[in-house]
Scaffold this motif. Structure first.
Motif, PDB file in Angstrom:
ATOM      1  N   ARG A  93       0.843  -1.187   0.000  1.00 24.39           N
ATOM      2  CA  ARG A  93       0.000   0.000   0.000  1.00 24.39           C
ATOM      3  C   ARG A  93       0.885   1.246   0.000  1.00 24.39           C
ATOM      4  O   ARG A  93       2.020   1.201   0.458  1.00 24.39           O
ATOM      5  N   THR A  94       0.324   2.343  -0.467  1.00 20.78           N
ATOM      6  CA  THR A  94       1.050   3.598  -0.351  1.00 20.78           C
ATOM      7  C   THR A  94       1.126   3.988   1.120  1.00 20.78           C
ATOM      8  O   THR A  94       0.364   3.479   1.956  1.00 20.78           O
ATOM      9  N   ILE A  95       2.009   4.905   1.457  1.00 21.81           N
ATOM     10  CA  ILE A  95       2.165   5.290   2.858  1.00 21.81           C
ATOM     11  C   ILE A  95       0.910   5.989   3.387  1.00 21.81           C
ATOM     12  O   ILE A  95       0.661   5.997   4.594  1.00 21.81           O
ATOM     13  N   LEU A  96       0.082   6.550   2.506  1.00 22.73           N
ATOM     14  CA  LEU A  96      -1.171   7.163   2.949  1.00 22.73           C
ATOM     15  C   LEU A  96      -2.269   6.127   3.146  1.00 22.73           C
ATOM     16  O   LEU A  96      -3.140   6.291   3.996  1.00 22.73           O
ATOM     17  N   ASP A  97      -2.219   5.053   2.362  1.00 20.55           N
ATOM     18  CA  ASP A  97      -3.267   4.037   2.430  1.00 20.55           C
ATOM     19  C   ASP A  97      -2.984   2.936   3.446  1.00 20.55           C
ATOM     20  O   ASP A  97      -3.883   2.163   3.786  1.00 20.55           O
ATOM     21  N   LEU A 125      19.790  -9.785 -14.640  1.00 17.39           N
ATOM     22  CA  LEU A 125      19.919  -9.004 -15.874  1.00 17.39           C
ATOM     23  C   LEU A 125      21.352  -8.540 -16.095  1.00 17.39           C
ATOM     24  O   LEU A 125      22.081  -8.252 -15.138  1.00 17.39           O
ATOM     25  N   PRO A 126      21.783  -8.434 -17.361  1.00 14.79           N
ATOM     26  CA  PRO A 126      23.138  -7.971 -17.666  1.00 14.79           C
ATOM     27  C   PRO A 126      23.261  -6.451 -17.509  1.00 14.79           C
ATOM     28  O   PRO A 126      22.407  -5.707 -18.003  1.00 14.79           O
ATOM     29  N   LYS A 127      24.317  -6.010 -16.862  1.00 12.63           N
ATOM     30  CA  LYS A 127      24.497  -4.582 -16.624  1.00 12.63           C
ATOM     31  C   LYS A 127      24.689  -3.801 -17.912  1.00 12.63           C
ATOM     32  O   LYS A 127      24.256  -2.653 -18.029  1.00 12.63           O
ATOM     33  N   GLU A 128      25.363  -4.420 -18.892  1.00 12.02           N
ATOM     34  CA  GLU A 128      25.736  -3.684 -20.095  1.00 12.02           C
ATOM     35  C   GLU A 128      24.547  -3.340 -20.987  1.00 12.02           C
ATOM     36  O   GLU A 128      24.674  -2.501 -21.888  1.00 12.02           O
ATOM     37  N   SER A 129      23.389  -3.966 -20.779  1.00 17.97           N
ATOM     38  CA  SER A 129      22.227  -3.682 -21.633  1.00 17.97           C
ATOM     39  C   SER A 129      20.960  -3.436 -20.818  1.00 17.97           C
ATOM     40  O   SER A 129      19.854  -3.619 -21.318  1.00 17.97           O
ATOM     41  N   THR A 130      21.121  -3.013 -19.564  1.00  9.73           N
ATOM     42  CA  THR A 130      19.963  -2.791 -18.694  1.00  9.73           C
ATOM     43  C   THR A 130      19.967  -1.377 -18.135  1.00  9.73           C
ATOM     44  O   THR A 130      20.990  -0.880 -17.665  1.00  9.73           O
ATOM     45  N   ILE A 131      18.799  -0.752 -18.198  1.00  8.25           N
ATOM     46  CA  ILE A 131      18.577   0.584 -17.639  1.00  8.25           C
ATOM     47  C   ILE A 131      17.423   0.504 -16.647  1.00  8.25           C
ATOM     48  O   ILE A 131      16.410  -0.160 -16.891  1.00  8.25           O
ATOM     49  N   VAL A 132      17.571   1.175 -15.523  1.00  2.88           N
ATOM     50  CA  VAL A 132      16.453   1.357 -14.592  1.00  2.88           C
ATOM     51  C   VAL A 132      15.965   2.792 -14.739  1.00  2.88           C
ATOM     52  O   VAL A 132      16.751   3.738 -14.604  1.00  2.88           O
ATOM     53  N   HIS A 133      14.677   2.935 -15.040  1.00  3.53           N
ATOM     54  CA  HIS A 133      14.090   4.265 -15.219  1.00  3.53           C
ATOM     55  C   HIS A 133      13.038   4.471 -14.138  1.00  3.53           C
ATOM     56  O   HIS A 133      11.967   3.869 -14.167  1.00  3.53           O
ATOM     57  N   LEU A 134      13.363   5.328 -13.195  1.00  5.24           N
ATOM     58  CA  LEU A 134      12.496   5.592 -12.041  1.00  5.24           C
ATOM     59  C   LEU A 134      11.619   6.808 -12.308  1.00  5.24           C
ATOM     60  O   LEU A 134      12.099   7.846 -12.770  1.00  5.24           O
ATOM     61  N   HIS A 135      10.315   6.683 -12.006  1.00  2.00           N
ATOM     62  CA  HIS A 135       9.381   7.792 -12.176  1.00  2.00           C
ATOM     63  C   HIS A 135       8.908   8.340 -10.836  1.00  2.00           C
ATOM     64  O   HIS A 135       9.033   9.524 -10.567  1.00  2.00           O
ATOM     65  N   GLY A 136       8.313   7.528  -9.995  1.00  2.79           N
ATOM     66  CA  GLY A 136       7.824   7.995  -8.703  1.00  2.79           C
ATOM     67  C   GLY A 136       8.251   7.062  -7.597  1.00  2.79           C
ATOM     68  O   GLY A 136       8.149   5.843  -7.733  1.00  2.79           O
ATOM     69  N   TRP A 137       8.735   7.625  -6.482  1.00 10.41           N
ATOM     70  CA  TRP A 137       9.212   6.804  -5.365  1.00 10.41           C
ATOM     71  C   TRP A 137       8.736   7.320  -4.008  1.00 10.41           C
ATOM     72  O   TRP A 137       8.891   6.649  -2.997  1.00 10.41           O
ATOM     73  N   SER A 138       8.108   8.480  -3.963  1.00 11.14           N
ATOM     74  CA  SER A 138       7.776   9.115  -2.683  1.00 11.14           C
ATOM     75  C   SER A 138       6.547   8.523  -2.005  1.00 11.14           C
ATOM     76  O   SER A 138       6.360   8.698  -0.799  1.00 11.14           O
ATOM     77  N   LYS A 139       5.680   7.808  -2.735  1.00 12.17           N
ATOM     78  CA  LYS A 139       4.451   7.286  -2.155  1.00 12.17           C
ATOM     79  C   LYS A 139       4.600   5.875  -1.602  1.00 12.17           C
ATOM     80  O   LYS A 139       3.789   5.447  -0.785  1.00 12.17           O
ATOM     81  N   ALA A 140       5.608   5.123  -2.076  1.00 16.60           N
ATOM     82  CA  ALA A 140       5.713   3.733  -1.632  1.00 16.60           C
ATOM     83  C   ALA A 140       7.124   3.168  -1.746  1.00 16.60           C
ATOM     84  O   ALA A 140       7.638   2.562  -0.798  1.00 16.60           O
ATOM     85  N   LEU A 141       7.784   3.332  -2.880  1.00 15.81           N
ATOM     86  CA  LEU A 141       9.084   2.678  -3.092  1.00 15.81           C
ATOM     87  C   LEU A 141      10.164   3.215  -2.163  1.00 15.81           C
ATOM     88  O   LEU A 141      11.008   2.462  -1.674  1.00 15.81           O
TER      89      LEU A 141
END
Length: 440
Positions: A93-97, A125-141
């Motif tokens: 759940r989100t921190i509010l829920d 996953l291989p580092k040489e061909s992997t990207i992590v793209h973060l959008h929102g992290w303040s509500k739960a992650l």
């Protein structure tokens, strides 16, 4: 030579803070024989706001380009009709829920289980061909996922939909005074100021959280690249995140063109969006009262129950699915965006333009750069209900003027929409490839 094989020229400049700010990434873009593994990370896999919408639509576009896309979220139920994307939702759940407030407080500071789950995924996953793209992290992650990505040695991109990368309350906004904040985030002046939407104890918790995220997770320092959704927000964040690499990639919703509705089919001057203090919804309601026109509020948020009680004559629709919002916009005379805080790049402006609706916006923040005053909409003095009432009445009493501006917005939006949508995803791919090339 095709456009794909041509160089993109980077018009980079130095901001006054010393941060590098550029409009696009640059290098030779070639047809990729090796597709990428892209982890799109967001608090939720359901559309609960602009960040989630952009994350989901970008994930879909990248999957269509042939990349392996894994959507990683703490909350939400994955959609059943989305093919080409692998879904991982932790069922949190989100921190509010979260009803257990102690658990919510702890997870809000550092969501260890989310970090561990992401870490387990990265080991496959291989580092040489992997990207992590973060959008929102303040509500739960939380910032824990940033720390995990860095610890595992992967490249991390973050799209900045708000100001949580630098500001404890995420808005560069002082809620008690209802003014944008000019303090240096996390300075003594900031820490001692009760700028929170609730109470000072909550502000203290947010300061502790920001301290942990800044020094424990390394936000924003450990973002290999930050993507701002408008030039305005890029400059604002760069002034507080010196030395960070920031690129501008404009928001562009996925839409289908429909015929422009006639002037006679349009009536209401409406507000559409999240119903929260910083959005200035009560300012819109007051302006409608002064102008003596009906008020239409489309959306949901923490202030909805209170505003319903205070303004019984206004029409509150509650949350609207995207299809219903699009349908209603096609019959709107004008849209009002009365934001008190520094908006980044509200998707509703593009959605309104796509429907041929002029937008009335505050004269500060990104919206003022997205709406041309007197051409595709109107500007009013931020926080001034009387000035807003004058602009609202102007368009309501002169539907022909509103329709002409709406036609201009419509033509400008659709004129090169396909090229902009295609170029936007290419720009994001270019950023990924540049980071992976640098890592090699």
């Amino acid at each position: 030579m095709s456009r794909r094989d041509s160089f993109r020229k980077n018009e980079a400049r130095r901001t006054t803070s010393g941060s590098t700010l550029s409009q696009t990434c640059w290098f030779v873009i070639k047809e990729m024989t090796v597709k990428l593994n892209i982890i799109v990370a967001n608090d939720s896999c359901e559309v609960d706001g602009g960040a989630a919408l952009v994350a989901l639509e970008d994930a879909q576009a990248l999957a269509r380009k042939g990349h392996r896309v894994i959507f990683f979220s703490a909350c939400g139920t994955p959609p059943v009709n989305q093919t080409g994307i692998e879904w991982i939702s932790l069922g949190q759940r989100t921190i509010l829920d979260e009803p257990n407030r102690l658990k919510a407080a702890v997870n809000g500071l550092w969501n260890a289980s989310a970090a561990n789950a992401l870490g387990a995924l990265l080991t496959q996953l291989p580092k040489e061909s992997t990207i992590v793209h973060l959008h929102g992290w303040s509500k739960a992650l939380s910032g824990s996922v940033v720390s995990m990505v860095h610890r595992k040695g992967f490249r991390l991109v973050c799209t900045l939909h708000d100001y949580f990368s630098v500001c404890p309350n995420g808005g560069l906004y002082d809620y008690p005074t209802r003014r944008v904040c000019t303090r240096q985030p996390m300075s003594m002046s900031c820490v001692s100021r009760n700028c929170d939407s609730r109470r000072y104890a909550h502000k203290v918790w947010r300061v502790v959280r920001q301290f942990i995220w800044r020094y424990g997770a390394g936000i924003p320092r450990k973002f290999d690249l930050m993507i701002a959704v408008s030039k305005f927000s890029a400059e604002k964040i760069a002034s507080h995140a010196k030395g960070s690499s920031i690129e501008v990639v404009d928001n562009l919703p996925t839409l289908q063109q429909s015929a422009l509705q006639s002037m006679e089919q349009r009536s209401a001057v409406v507000y559409a969006g999240r119903i929260a203090a910083e959005k200035g919804v009560d300012l819109y309601l007051e302006a409608c009262r002064i102008a003596q026109i009906p008020a239409e509020v489309w959306g949901d948020g923490p202030l909805l129950p209170e505003l319903r009680q205070q303004w019984p004559d206004a029409n509150f629709s509650g949350w609207l699915p995207k299809a219903e919002l699009t349908k209603r916009l096609q019959k709107a005379q004008a849209l009002v965006l009365p934001s008190l805080w520094y908006e980044n790049s509200p998707m509703i402006i593009a959605e309104a333009a796509a429907a041929g609706v002029p937008v009335i916006v505050s004269d500060h923040g990104a919206p003022a750069t997205l709406v041309e005053d007197g051409v595709t909409g109107l500007h009013f003095r931020a926080g001034d209900a009387a000035d807003l009432a004058e602009k609202v009445a102007q368009l309501h009493k002169d539907p022909q003027y509103a329709h002409v501006m709406g036609q201009t917005a419509y033509k400008r939006f659709w004129m090169d929409y396909d090229a902009r949508a295609h170029g936007r995803i290419e720009q994001i791919e270019a950023c990924y490839q540049k980071l992976l090339g640098a890592a090699e």
